[in-house]
Design an enzyme around this catalytic site. Structure first.
Site, short mmCIF file in Angstrom:
data_model
loop_
_atom_site.label_atom_id
_atom_site.label_comp_id
_atom_site.label_asym_id
_atom_site.label_seq_id
_atom_site.Cartn_x
_atom_site.Cartn_y
_atom_site.Cartn_z
N ASP A 113 -76.10 116.24 27.37
CA ASP A 113 -75.82 116.19 28.80
C ASP A 113 -74.36 116.56 29.00
O ASP A 113 -73.57 116.49 28.07
CB ASP A 113 -76.11 114.77 29.31
CG ASP A 113 -75.90 114.63 30.81
OD1 ASP A 113 -74.86 114.07 31.20
OD2 ASP A 113 -76.75 115.08 31.59
N SER A 114 -74.02 116.89 30.23
CA SER A 114 -72.62 117.22 30.53
C SER A 114 -71.73 115.98 30.53
O SER A 114 -70.51 116.08 30.45
CB SER A 114 -72.51 117.92 31.89
OG SER A 114 -73.05 117.10 32.91
N CYS A 133 -79.57 117.27 31.07
CA CYS A 133 -78.73 117.56 32.24
C CYS A 133 -79.43 118.58 33.11
O CYS A 133 -79.79 119.67 32.63
CB CYS A 133 -77.38 118.09 31.77
SG CYS A 133 -76.33 118.75 33.07
N GLU A 164 -72.23 105.63 39.66
CA GLU A 164 -71.16 105.43 38.69
C GLU A 164 -70.22 104.30 39.12
O GLU A 164 -69.55 103.69 38.28
CB GLU A 164 -70.39 106.74 38.47
CG GLU A 164 -71.26 107.79 37.77
CD GLU A 164 -70.47 108.95 37.21
OE1 GLU A 164 -69.26 109.04 37.47
OE2 GLU A 164 -71.09 109.78 36.52
N CYS A 215 -82.20 114.11 39.11
CA CYS A 215 -80.87 113.87 38.54
C CYS A 215 -80.98 112.67 37.62
O CYS A 215 -81.65 111.68 37.96
CB CYS A 215 -79.85 113.60 39.65
SG CYS A 215 -78.21 113.12 39.03
N HIS A 272 -78.94 110.43 36.97
CA HIS A 272 -78.34 109.20 37.51
C HIS A 272 -79.34 108.41 38.34
O HIS A 272 -79.21 107.19 38.47
CB HIS A 272 -77.14 109.54 38.40
CG HIS A 272 -75.89 109.90 37.67
ND1 HIS A 272 -75.79 111.00 36.84
CD2 HIS A 272 -74.66 109.31 37.65
CE1 HIS A 272 -74.55 111.06 36.36
NE2 HIS A 272 -73.85 110.05 36.83
#
Length: 269
Positions: free
Chosen positions: A14-15, A77, A156, A188, A190
């Site tokens: 992932d990035s 990602c 985050e 996504c 997240h």
């Protein structure tokens, strides 16, 4: 690289930190598989970079993981998957899975009305990658895409069940509700962390497709079909490789992973 063996690890990349939700799903679904996770934390975010740069960085990471003798590569990602998955597949001697294809497959399998929504970062939504993947699987599907740029910073920040996050979700999903879709893809890595909040917002209007869970299921199927499932019942080895170790990486990473984050290694590509 030598021939892939069932005892070899799965490579996930992932990035940054988001792909740890994919690792978490893999740990739950395949509890005896060794995993090497690579997060390009020094060069994140990828969304503001050119396609050629993303492709170059993605291939560098894939090459690094192949040198670790992984038996499978997972692009965790969405940005990388949208612009570089085909290039990685063309050069990889091992199978390559990605979150976009996995999420698209699951959504097409689950929709009853052929009306599918996708939420993601602006970069992923603007790439139209989910819509293309869904239409390849079923040309009759209608896809409605909605960018949700505030979700990543809210996740985050740890505001997973915060009133601000709920209000933001309600605003983003208003136009989605108008479209009368029955299946919503969380596009996504997240977003699985706010899945309970999103379920509360959507109610019984639609079902949610979690790409992390989708790719864990797809991985299990692939390993079984190719005879690559690890027969060992020993405690698995988990490695986390990053290009920089930001102060918040361990804190955020453990939130994404749902457990302690050990064996963090820093490398230069």
């Amino acid at each position: 690289m030598s021939r892939s063996l069932p005892s070899h690890p799965i490579g996930v990349f992932d990035s940054g930190v988001g792909g740890l939700t994919v690792v978490r799903a893999l740990m739950d679904r395949l509890p005896f598989e060794d995993i090497v996770y690579f997060g390009d934390t020094a060069r994140v975010p990828y969304g503001v970079k050119s396609v050629s740069t993303i492709q170059s960085f993605t291939q560098q990471i894939a090459d690094f993981l192949l040198r670790q003798d992984v038996k499978l590569l997972i692009i965790a990602c969405n940005t990388m998957a949208a612009v570089a998955a085909d290039a990685v597949r063309a050069r990889s001697p091992v199978p390559v899975l990605d979150v976009i294809e996995a999420g698209a497959r699951n959504a097409v399998a689950r929709t009853n009305s052929n009306s599918i929504g996708v939420i993601g970062t602006p970069t992923t939504i603007n790439s139209n990658a989910y819509a293309r993947a869904i239409h390849q699987l079923n040309p009759d599907c209608r896809v409605y895409s909605q960018a949700c740029p505030l979700f990543v910073p809210l996740v985050e920040e740890g505001w997973l069940d915060h009133p601000v996050t709920k209000m933001t979700a309600q605003e983003y999903l208003k136009p989605v509700f108008v479209e009368q879709i029955d299946t919503l893809v969380l596009g996504c890595t997240h977003y699985p962390l706010i899945k309970p909040l999103l379920l509360d917002v959507v109610g019984d209007r639609m079902q949610l497709v979690d790409s992390a869970l989708s790719i864990a299921d797809q991985t299990a199927e692939l390993l079984q079909s190719r005879g690559l499932a690890n027969p060992s019942r020993e405690i698995p080895d988990y490695r986390y490789v990053v290009t920089d170790v930001p102060v918040k990486f361990q804190t955020i990473g453990e939130r994404f992973l749902g457990r302690s984050l050990n064996q963090i290694e820093r490398v230069d590509l």
